[in-house]
Write a protein that holds these residues in place. Structure first.
Motif, PDB file in Angstrom:
ATOM      1  N   LYS A  39     -10.383  -4.085   3.024  1.00 19.75           N
ATOM      2  CA  LYS A  39      -8.940  -3.911   2.905  1.00 19.75           C
ATOM      3  C   LYS A  39      -8.543  -2.803   1.932  1.00 19.75           C
ATOM      4  O   LYS A  39      -7.482  -2.835   1.355  1.00 19.75           O
ATOM      5  CB  LYS A  39      -8.258  -5.235   2.509  1.00 19.75           C
ATOM      6  N   GLU A  40      -9.419  -1.828   1.717  1.00 15.40           N
ATOM      7  CA  GLU A  40      -9.080  -0.673   0.888  1.00 15.40           C
ATOM      8  C   GLU A  40      -8.439   0.391   1.761  1.00 15.40           C
ATOM      9  O   GLU A  40      -8.770   0.522   2.931  1.00 15.40           O
ATOM     10  CB  GLU A  40     -10.341  -0.060   0.264  1.00 15.40           C
ATOM     11  N   LYS A  41      -7.553   1.153   1.153  1.00 16.68           N
ATOM     12  CA  LYS A  41      -6.976   2.292   1.865  1.00 16.68           C
ATOM     13  C   LYS A  41      -8.039   3.375   1.976  1.00 16.68           C
ATOM     14  O   LYS A  41      -8.750   3.649   1.021  1.00 16.68           O
ATOM     15  CB  LYS A  41      -5.784   2.853   1.098  1.00 16.68           C
ATOM     16  N   ILE A  42      -8.129   3.971   3.152  1.00 13.98           N
ATOM     17  CA  ILE A  42      -9.008   5.120   3.325  1.00 13.98           C
ATOM     18  C   ILE A  42      -8.212   6.220   4.020  1.00 13.98           C
ATOM     19  O   ILE A  42      -7.232   5.954   4.710  1.00 13.98           O
ATOM     20  CB  ILE A  42     -10.296   4.786   4.111  1.00 13.98           C
ATOM     21  N   ASN A  43      -8.654   7.453   3.807  1.00 17.70           N
ATOM     22  CA  ASN A  43      -8.001   8.628   4.383  1.00 17.70           C
ATOM     23  C   ASN A  43      -6.535   8.738   3.959  1.00 17.70           C
ATOM     24  O   ASN A  43      -5.670   9.119   4.735  1.00 17.70           O
ATOM     25  CB  ASN A  43      -8.134   8.642   5.913  1.00 17.70           C
ATOM     26  N   ASP A  44      -6.288   8.417   2.701  1.00 16.15           N
ATOM     27  CA  ASP A  44      -4.949   8.510   2.125  1.00 16.15           C
ATOM     28  C   ASP A  44      -4.668   9.978   1.781  1.00 16.15           C
ATOM     29  O   ASP A  44      -5.511  10.638   1.177  1.00 16.15           O
ATOM     30  CB  ASP A  44      -4.895   7.654   0.856  1.00 16.15           C
ATOM     31  N   THR A  45      -3.512  10.487   2.179  1.00 12.13           N
ATOM     32  CA  THR A  45      -3.177  11.869   1.874  1.00 12.13           C
ATOM     33  C   THR A  45      -2.009  11.937   0.905  1.00 12.13           C
ATOM     34  O   THR A  45      -1.172  11.037   0.852  1.00 12.13           O
ATOM     35  CB  THR A  45      -2.803  12.665   3.148  1.00 12.13           C
ATOM     36  N   VAL A  46      -1.990  13.015   0.142  1.00 11.92           N
ATOM     37  CA  VAL A  46      -0.865  13.330  -0.738  1.00 11.92           C
ATOM     38  C   VAL A  46      -0.505  14.788  -0.500  1.00 11.92           C
ATOM     39  O   VAL A  46      -1.337  15.580  -0.049  1.00 11.92           O
ATOM     40  CB  VAL A  46      -1.199  13.101  -2.239  1.00 11.92           C
ATOM     41  N   THR A  47       0.740  15.135  -0.793  1.00  8.95           N
ATOM     42  CA  THR A  47       1.138  16.525  -0.609  1.00  8.95           C
ATOM     43  C   THR A  47       0.359  17.409  -1.565  1.00  8.95           C
ATOM     44  O   THR A  47       0.046  17.017  -2.688  1.00  8.95           O
ATOM     45  CB  THR A  47       2.654  16.718  -0.827  1.00  8.95           C
ATOM     46  N   TYR A  48       0.044  18.599  -1.095  1.00 10.97           N
ATOM     47  CA  TYR A  48      -0.699  19.563  -1.901  1.00 10.97           C
ATOM     48  C   TYR A  48      -0.295  20.948  -1.440  1.00 10.97           C
ATOM     49  O   TYR A  48      -0.497  21.308  -0.280  1.00 10.97           O
ATOM     50  CB  TYR A  48      -2.206  19.357  -1.722  1.00 10.97           C
ATOM     51  N   GLU A  49       0.289  21.722  -2.336  1.00 12.00           N
ATOM     52  CA  GLU A  49       0.803  23.043  -2.029  1.00 12.00           C
ATOM     53  C   GLU A  49       1.661  22.964  -0.767  1.00 12.00           C
ATOM     54  O   GLU A  49       2.617  22.212  -0.736  1.00 12.00           O
ATOM     55  CB  GLU A  49      -0.335  24.067  -1.962  1.00 12.00           C
ATOM     56  N   ASP A  50       1.319  23.694   0.295  1.00 16.12           N
ATOM     57  CA  ASP A  50       2.133  23.666   1.516  1.00 16.12           C
ATOM     58  C   ASP A  50       1.586  22.718   2.571  1.00 16.12           C
ATOM     59  O   ASP A  50       1.983  22.781   3.732  1.00 16.12           O
ATOM     60  CB  ASP A  50       2.222  25.080   2.115  1.00 16.12           C
ATOM     61  N   SER A  51       0.661  21.850   2.185  1.00 16.04           N
ATOM     62  CA  SER A  51       0.020  20.967   3.145  1.00 16.04           C
ATOM     63  C   SER A  51      -0.224  19.603   2.497  1.00 16.04           C
ATOM     64  O   SER A  51       0.627  19.110   1.769  1.00 16.04           O
ATOM     65  CB  SER A  51      -1.290  21.600   3.624  1.00 16.04           C
ATOM     66  N   VAL A  52      -1.388  19.025   2.782  1.00 14.69           N
ATOM     67  CA  VAL A  52      -1.795  17.755   2.182  1.00 14.69           C
ATOM     68  C   VAL A  52      -3.263  17.844   1.800  1.00 14.69           C
ATOM     69  O   VAL A  52      -3.969  18.751   2.222  1.00 14.69           O
ATOM     70  CB  VAL A  52      -1.605  16.560   3.163  1.00 14.69           C
ATOM     71  N   MET A  53      -3.694  16.886   0.992  1.00 13.23           N
ATOM     72  CA  MET A  53      -5.112  16.722   0.725  1.00 13.23           C
ATOM     73  C   MET A  53      -5.444  15.246   0.811  1.00 13.23           C
ATOM     74  O   MET A  53      -4.568  14.398   0.615  1.00 13.23           O
ATOM     75  CB  MET A  53      -5.494  17.287  -0.640  1.00 13.23           C
ATOM     76  N   LEU A  54      -6.687  14.938   1.140  1.00 16.05           N
ATOM     77  CA  LEU A  54      -7.163  13.568   1.081  1.00 16.05           C
ATOM     78  C   LEU A  54      -7.386  13.233  -0.383  1.00 16.05           C
ATOM     79  O   LEU A  54      -7.829  14.080  -1.167  1.00 16.05           O
ATOM     80  CB  LEU A  54      -8.465  13.402   1.858  1.00 16.05           C
ATOM     81  N   LEU A  55      -7.109  11.979  -0.761  1.00 10.17           N
ATOM     82  CA  LEU A  55      -7.293  11.564  -2.150  1.00 10.17           C
ATOM     83  C   LEU A  55      -7.694  10.098  -2.182  1.00 10.17           C
ATOM     84  O   LEU A  55      -6.953   9.225  -1.735  1.00 10.17           O
ATOM     85  CB  LEU A  55      -6.008  11.783  -2.956  1.00 10.17           C
ATOM     86  N   GLY A  56      -8.903   9.827  -2.689  1.00 11.05           N
ATOM     87  CA  GLY A  56      -9.441   8.468  -2.746  1.00 11.05           C
ATOM     88  C   GLY A  56     -10.570   8.323  -1.740  1.00 11.05           C
ATOM     89  O   GLY A  56     -11.215   9.294  -1.358  1.00 11.05           O
ATOM     90  N   LYS A  57     -10.812   7.089  -1.314  1.00 17.47           N
ATOM     91  CA  LYS A  57     -11.882   6.864  -0.329  1.00 17.47           C
ATOM     92  C   LYS A  57     -11.463   7.428   1.010  1.00 17.47           C
ATOM     93  O   LYS A  57     -10.306   7.350   1.409  1.00 17.47           O
ATOM     94  CB  LYS A  57     -12.192   5.374  -0.202  1.00 17.47           C
ATOM     95  N   ALA A  58     -12.436   8.004   1.694  1.00 16.48           N
ATOM     96  CA  ALA A  58     -12.166   8.607   3.002  1.00 16.48           C
ATOM     97  C   ALA A  58     -13.391   8.396   3.882  1.00 16.48           C
ATOM     98  O   ALA A  58     -14.404   7.839   3.448  1.00 16.48           O
ATOM     99  CB  ALA A  58     -11.857  10.098   2.843  1.00 16.48           C
ATOM    100  N   ASN A  59     -13.273   8.850   5.116  1.00 19.26           N
ATOM    101  CA  ASN A  59     -14.413   8.845   6.022  1.00 19.26           C
ATOM    102  C   ASN A  59     -14.268  10.018   6.988  1.00 19.26           C
ATOM    103  O   ASN A  59     -13.312  10.790   6.909  1.00 19.26           O
ATOM    104  CB  ASN A  59     -14.567   7.499   6.753  1.00 19.26           C
ATOM    105  N   ARG A  60     -15.200  10.146   7.874  1.00 21.82           N
ATOM    106  CA  ARG A  60     -15.237  11.282   8.800  1.00 21.82           C
ATOM    107  C   ARG A  60     -13.944  11.394   9.617  1.00 21.82           C
ATOM    108  O   ARG A  60     -13.498  12.490   9.910  1.00 21.82           O
ATOM    109  CB  ARG A  60     -16.443  11.126   9.738  1.00 21.82           C
TER     110      ARG A  60
END
Length: 196
Positions: A39-60
């Motif tokens: 039940k953890e969030k994965i592939n969470d994005t935050v705004t970054y410059e003119d786009s977004v970045m992934l931040l935290g746990k992620a996967n392919r």
């Protein structure tokens, strides 16, 4: 309805301006998925410059978002795996867990991460034993996944066996990803690019 639209627009404008003042990292853009197991969030994005970045746990799957899929898919498809070394990696990877710290904003991470995934695929690695942590430019996550891991540069690929670190590749390989992995996993004397 028009009044509600104006209020929402003003709120978004304020949120975007505020986010750019905070190290160019902003508010969650709600692209996250919830891991079935924990039940953890994965592939969470935050705004970054003119786009977004992934931040935290992620996967392919996170790399298939519009902001990342071009560099990930191109890097994956164009990389020629050293199949001879990948074959040698297969038995060595069986009891190994891997943690990758990378930044979707980082050119080194954009180059090495797709290559690394292609090598793991060639070696039939069980991807459930891979933990992917995406970090900010400060090499941090809101959850503190980087704490105690000495993450100074990204990508940092750490290999563990029985919860003991075997070695790590930091930012770029010394010889090649495959050969550096083989050196670490076979117990050879290996020093990453920033080792003292």
């Amino acid at each position: 309805m028009k009044k509600l639209f104006i209020i929402l627009s003003a709120t978004l404008l304020i949120a975007c301006n505020t986010s750019k003042e905070k190290n160019k990292v902003g508010k969650n853009t709600s692209n996250e998925m919830i891991s079935e197991n924990n039940k953890e969030k994965i592939n969470d994005t935050v705004t970054y410059e003119d786009s977004v970045m992934l931040l935290g746990k992620a996967n392919r799957k996170g790399f298939q978002m519009d902001a990342f899929k071009d560099w990930f898919n191109t890097g994956y498809e164009d990389y020629k795996v050293d199949t001879e070394t990948a074959e040698k990696l297969k038995p060595l990877l069986k009891d190994v867990d891997i943690t990758v710290f990378m930044g979707t904003w980082c050119e080194d991470s954009q180059r090495e991460t797709p290559h690394f995934y292609k090598i793991l695929d060639a070696a039939n690695f069980d991807e459930s034993k891979l933990t992917l942590i995406t970090v900010s430019e400060e090499k941090t996550t809101p959850q503190g996944y980087e704490e105690g891991k000495n993450i100074t540069n990204v990508p940092t690929i750490i290999f563990f066996k029985n919860d003991k670190e075997l070695g790590r590749i930091v930012e770029y390989p010394i010889e090649s990803l495959e050969k550096d992995m083989f050196a670490i996993l076979s117990g050879k004397d290996y020093k990453h690019a920033y080792a003292e």
